[in-house]
Design a protein around this motif. Structure first.
Motif, PDB file in Angstrom:
ATOM      1  N   TYR A  83       0.807  -1.220   0.000  1.00 20.98           N
ATOM      2  CA  TYR A  83       0.000   0.000   0.000  1.00 20.98           C
ATOM      3  C   TYR A  83       0.840   1.269   0.000  1.00 20.98           C
ATOM      4  CZ  TYR A  83      -3.967  -3.015   1.315  1.00 20.98           C
ATOM      5  OH  TYR A  83      -4.934  -3.986   1.352  1.00 20.98           O
ATOM      6  N   GLY A  84       2.064   1.187   0.502  1.00 17.41           N
ATOM      7  CA  GLY A  84       2.891   2.384   0.615  1.00 17.41           C
ATOM      8  C   GLY A  84       3.735   2.685  -0.605  1.00 17.41           C
ATOM      9  N   HIS A  85       3.502   1.972  -1.695  1.00 20.02           N
ATOM     10  CA  HIS A  85       4.310   2.157  -2.903  1.00 20.02           C
ATOM     11  C   HIS A  85       4.177   3.580  -3.425  1.00 20.02           C
ATOM     12  CE1 HIS A  85       6.453   0.855  -6.461  1.00 20.02           C
ATOM     13  NE2 HIS A  85       5.519   1.351  -7.241  1.00 20.02           N
ATOM     14  N   PRO A  86       5.280   4.287  -3.690  1.00 24.65           N
ATOM     15  CA  PRO A  86       5.185   5.679  -4.150  1.00 24.65           C
ATOM     16  C   PRO A  86       4.732   5.771  -5.601  1.00 24.65           C
ATOM     17  CG  PRO A  86       7.470   4.969  -4.108  1.00 24.65           C
ATOM     18  CD  PRO A  86       6.671   3.854  -3.487  1.00 24.65           C
ATOM     19  N   VAL A  87       3.993   6.830  -5.895  1.00 25.12           N
ATOM     20  CA  VAL A  87       3.566   7.089  -7.263  1.00 25.12           C
ATOM     21  C   VAL A  87       4.773   7.566  -8.064  1.00 25.12           C
ATOM     22  CG1 VAL A  87       2.066   8.483  -8.738  1.00 25.12           C
ATOM     23  CG2 VAL A  87       1.249   7.695  -6.501  1.00 25.12           C
ATOM     24  N   PRO A  88       5.048   6.982  -9.239  1.00 20.49           N
ATOM     25  CA  PRO A  88       6.174   7.458 -10.046  1.00 20.49           C
ATOM     26  C   PRO A  88       6.004   8.921 -10.419  1.00 20.49           C
ATOM     27  CG  PRO A  88       5.371   5.349 -10.865  1.00 20.49           C
ATOM     28  CD  PRO A  88       4.376   5.836  -9.853  1.00 20.49           C
TER      29      PRO A  88
END
Length: 397
Positions: free
Chosen positions: A379-384
């Motif tokens: 869930y914490g994956h950063p938006v490119p």
């Protein structure tokens, strides 16, 4: 740029690329851009991207914000694990967790993209590389040249087959009975605004509300040794489904009994691809990483693909495109492969028979209230990052 496929992944990719300044056309084989009637879960890793694409507010108008995600035992309904959602998860990850009807999501995405840039009734039969880009070829013998071709045409992708050869998808041994139930029909079950997974031997059931709370989405997954029918969906037999859940908790049986007209879906997948494209041709979503539904990430990973693709192509010249697409696959492939593995593993964990392994699973769940490290990573994956405003790097076609 040409995007093949007008589903969630294709429309998200088209919208992300368009917002980054590219001239994009979508080619959809159906006569209208639409989606089958089923619900999906959008975790914060997806809703952050959708917010950046400018469509989250509209999606929230037709979605449901669940308060909790829970696992329960099949026979007595005992709570095994509970994770707060609602305001708690939005505070943690900066974006909400939503339940949405697939058709509603497709409608919002399609409404945000220029209708005149979508061509329907165009069945793609493949894509070929050219010295100056690529070409999409259609069943009617016509073709369209583009500087980039994005295959978003699902698990049966013609674009993928033209790159890597045709290979049949693998039947997983799981079938899903799916359907939507009017909320008033289950009003007496006390379901609440939750995402609930009931785990049992050889089966599990998922239910949650969609369509602003008007409908309950129900997915009942069972094991089946083979699938010989050509269609992936058949009308399901309600009596057969109810018999499969004999002895389960009364709430589960009440949900199953309310599902009068289920569709029966075969669940297929593929092994992760070692690469996603060649030259000016690439893939997104189920075309390159079909997901079993046990991590609720199929749509989310396709939306992430869209953001990463747009970021990698921002500022790319014609000569830069192959390297930019290679970088996109390099960024995305490890993550989607891990999510595919998580989904497959959950299929096994969810269906454990009663016994020592199942007891050990339940003990781990009981001790792990809150977000596990895997969920935090997911869930914490950063938006490119991409330059959404400038047009200096914008490319035509």
């Amino acid at each position: 740029m040409a995007v093949v496929g007008g589903g969630i992944g294709g429309l998200a990719a088209a919208l992300a690329l368009s917002r980054a300044g590219h001239d994009v056309r979508v080619f959809e084989q159906a006569r209208a851009v639409s989606e089958v009637g089923a619900g999906i879960q959008l975790a914060p890793n997806a809703t952050r991207v959708l917010r950046d694409l400018g469509v989250l507010a509209e999606i929230e108008r037709v979605a449901v914000r669940p308060e909790v995600f829970e696992f329960r035992r099949w026979d007595d309904g005992r709570l095994l694990s509970s994770t707060p959602l609602g305001a708690a998860i939005e505070q943690t990850y900066g974006a909400p967790y939503l339940h949405v009807h697939r058709a509603d999501l497709v409608r919002v995405l399609a409404g945000a993209f220029p209708a005149e840039r979508v061509a329907v009734g165009r069945r793609c039969v493949g894509a070929v590389r050219r010295p100056d880009g690529a070409e999409v070829r259609f069943a009617d013998g016509s073709g369209t040249a583009a500087d980039v071709v994005v295959g978003a045409d699902g698990i049966h992708s013609a674009v993928r087959a033209s790159l890597f050869g045709a290979r049949a998808a693998r039947f997983t041994g799981y079938v899903a009975y799916r359907g939507l139930v009017p909320a008033q029909r289950v009003a007496g079950l006390g379901l609440g605004r939750r995402s609930t997974v009931d785990l049992g031997p050889g089966a599990h059931l998922v239910h949650y509300f969609v369509a602003a709370g008007r409908l309950l989405n129900v997915v009942c997954v069972l094991e089946e040794s083979s699938w010989t029918r050509e269609a992936w969906t058949d009308p399901g037999d309600p009596a057969e489904l109810r018999a499969a859940f004999t002895g389960w908790h009364p709430t589960v049986r009440g949900v199953v009994e309310a599902l009068d007209h289920p569709l029966k879906w075969a669940l297929f997948d593929r092994e992760p691809l070692p690469e996603w494209g060649a030259g000016a041709v690439t893939l997104v979503g189920d075309a390159c990483h079909p997901m079993l539904p046990y991590a609720a990430q199929g749509a989310g990973q396709a939306v992430e693909d869209a953001a990463a693709l747009a970021a990698c192509l921002t500022g790319a010249s014609a000569a830069d495109v192959p390297a930019a697409l290679a970088r996109y696959a390099e960024l995305r492939l490890p993550r989607t492969t891990r999510v595919q593995g998580m989904s497959r593993d959950n299929g096994t964990r969810f269906h454990l028979p009663d016994g020592p392994d199942q007891l050990a699973r339940d003990e781990v769940m009981a001790a792990a209230f809150g977000l596990s490290p895997d969920i935090d990573w997911l869930y914490g994956h950063p938006v490119p990052a991409s330059s959404s405003g400038g047009r200096e790097g914008a490319r035509r076609g």
